[in-house]
Design an enzyme around this catalytic site. Structure first.
Site, PDB file in Angstrom:
ATOM      1  N   CYS A 103      -2.432  10.326  -6.015  1.00 22.29           N
ATOM      2  CA  CYS A 103      -3.607   9.935  -5.215  1.00 22.29           C
ATOM      3  C   CYS A 103      -4.617  11.083  -5.212  1.00 22.29           C
ATOM      4  CB  CYS A 103      -3.198   9.595  -3.782  1.00 22.29           C
ATOM      5  SG  CYS A 103      -4.652   9.193  -2.779  1.00 22.29           S
ATOM      6  N   LYS A 163       0.865  -1.192   0.000  1.00 21.35           N
ATOM      7  CA  LYS A 163       0.000   0.000   0.000  1.00 21.35           C
ATOM      8  C   LYS A 163       0.896   1.235   0.000  1.00 21.35           C
ATOM      9  CE  LYS A 163      -3.794   2.430   0.663  1.00 21.35           C
ATOM     10  NZ  LYS A 163      -4.619   2.685  -0.524  1.00 21.35           N
TER      11      LYS A 163
END
Ligand code: SIN
Length: 311
Positions: free
Chosen positions: A130, A45
């Site tokens: 992101c 992640k």
């Protein structure tokens, strides 16, 4: 026998498929499950300087043709992903890639420097795209900032370094992004992160489906495959040949992966489908891609890579 072996940054991969830095790769348990699966890489992640809870729930929703998420980078902090490296290498010989997504340039510098010293980490993927950190725009949509970040981080990153890019939609933007990336020591780009700030609505209940940002979130899965293919194709055309391109966005079947291969992808990552199906998706995708290539008379990914025809 169809051969799906590939390599990224000179690191051999047993197959064409691995997990996207996204679902089910945050905890040691999840990373060990990837290590035991057919995923060609264990990808973490995206890690931040400090551990993060991420955005309020519900923050992920499976949709008919994909997913929408606003996870907000929940993760255990970069030092944990460094600590996990030797533990994973006890379980598997496959490569371990750590994704990094600092909230400031100084944090990215510090993390990349530290992670570069960890023997059992094979490569780093810097996530500059992101869409879900509230108050933090996607860096790669700001070309001046991208230039500055790439100039600085290559001073400290000593492992093969990839960049996770957002989708671009205009040829001028593809060209500008590629010309910046071409000037730096980047091993690969990963195209694409989710399509940011989409809005999915449940018309029956007259409500959005995720909580953060009033329901706006990153769209993934089949909805975005044509955009992901376009980005892979365009970056393959514009980047120096030494910079590899990894495709991600809507890989749900072997035929989807075949399309990324035609566009020139050196490997593909799986996000939404991995979230829905779990680690068994990697073996299924391999079987399906091999069957499709066999049916077409191809033996090796090099027979197909980048060979998309135009009219
Ligand atoms: C998230 O954690 O918000 C998803 C990761 C990303 O889109 O980069």
């Amino acid at each position: 026998m169809v051969n799906l072996k590939t390599s990224i940054a000179g690191i051999p991969l047993e197959s064409y498929f691995f997990n996207a830095s996204g679902p089910k790769c945050m905890t040691l348990e999840e990373l060990l499950a990837l290590a035991a699966s057919n995923s060609a890489v264990v990808m973490s992640k995206s890690s931040t300087f400090e551990p993060r809870e991420g955005n309020p729930e519900p923050r992920y929703c499976n949709l008919e043709f994909g997913s929408i998420n606003s996870m907000g980078l929940p993760n255990l902090g970069y030092k944990k992903y460094a600590e996990f490296a030797p533990l994973l290498k006890v379980q598997t010989t496959k490569p371990y890639f750590v994704s990094v997504s600092g909230l400031k340039l100084a944090e990215n510098m510090e993390m990349l420097k530290y992670l570069s010293e960890i023997k059992d980490i094979d490569a780093l993927e810097l996530n500059l795209s992101c869409p879900n950190v509230i108050g933090k725009p996607q860096i790669c949509y700001d070309f001046d900032q991208t230039r500055e970040v790439l100039r600085e981080i290559e001073k400290v990153a000593k492992k093969p370094l990839g960049l996770k890019l957002p989708p671009y939609f205009d040829f001028v933007h593809f060209e500008e992004a590629a010309s910046i990336i071409n000037k730096h020591n980047i091993a690969f780009v990963t195209c694409i992160n989710s399509v940011g700030n989409a809005l999915f609505i449940d018309p029956e209940k007259e409500v959005v489906v995720i909580k953060p940002k009033g329901g706006f979130g990153g769209l993934g899965g089949a909805y975005i495959k044509p955009i992901a293919l376009a980005n892979v194709r365009k970056f393959r055309e514009l980047l120096r040949k030494e910079i590899q391109v990894i495709g991600v966005g809507g890989v749900d079947t072997g035929v989807d992966a075949f399309e990324f291969l035609l566009c020139g992808a050196d490997a593909v990552q799986v996000g939404t489908t991995f979230q829905k199906e779990g680690v068994k998706c990697f073996a299924r995708l391999e079987t399906e891609l091999k069957a499709y290539m066999f049916q077409k008379g191809y033996d090796d990914i090099s027979d197909v890579k980048g060979k998309l025809k135009t009219l």
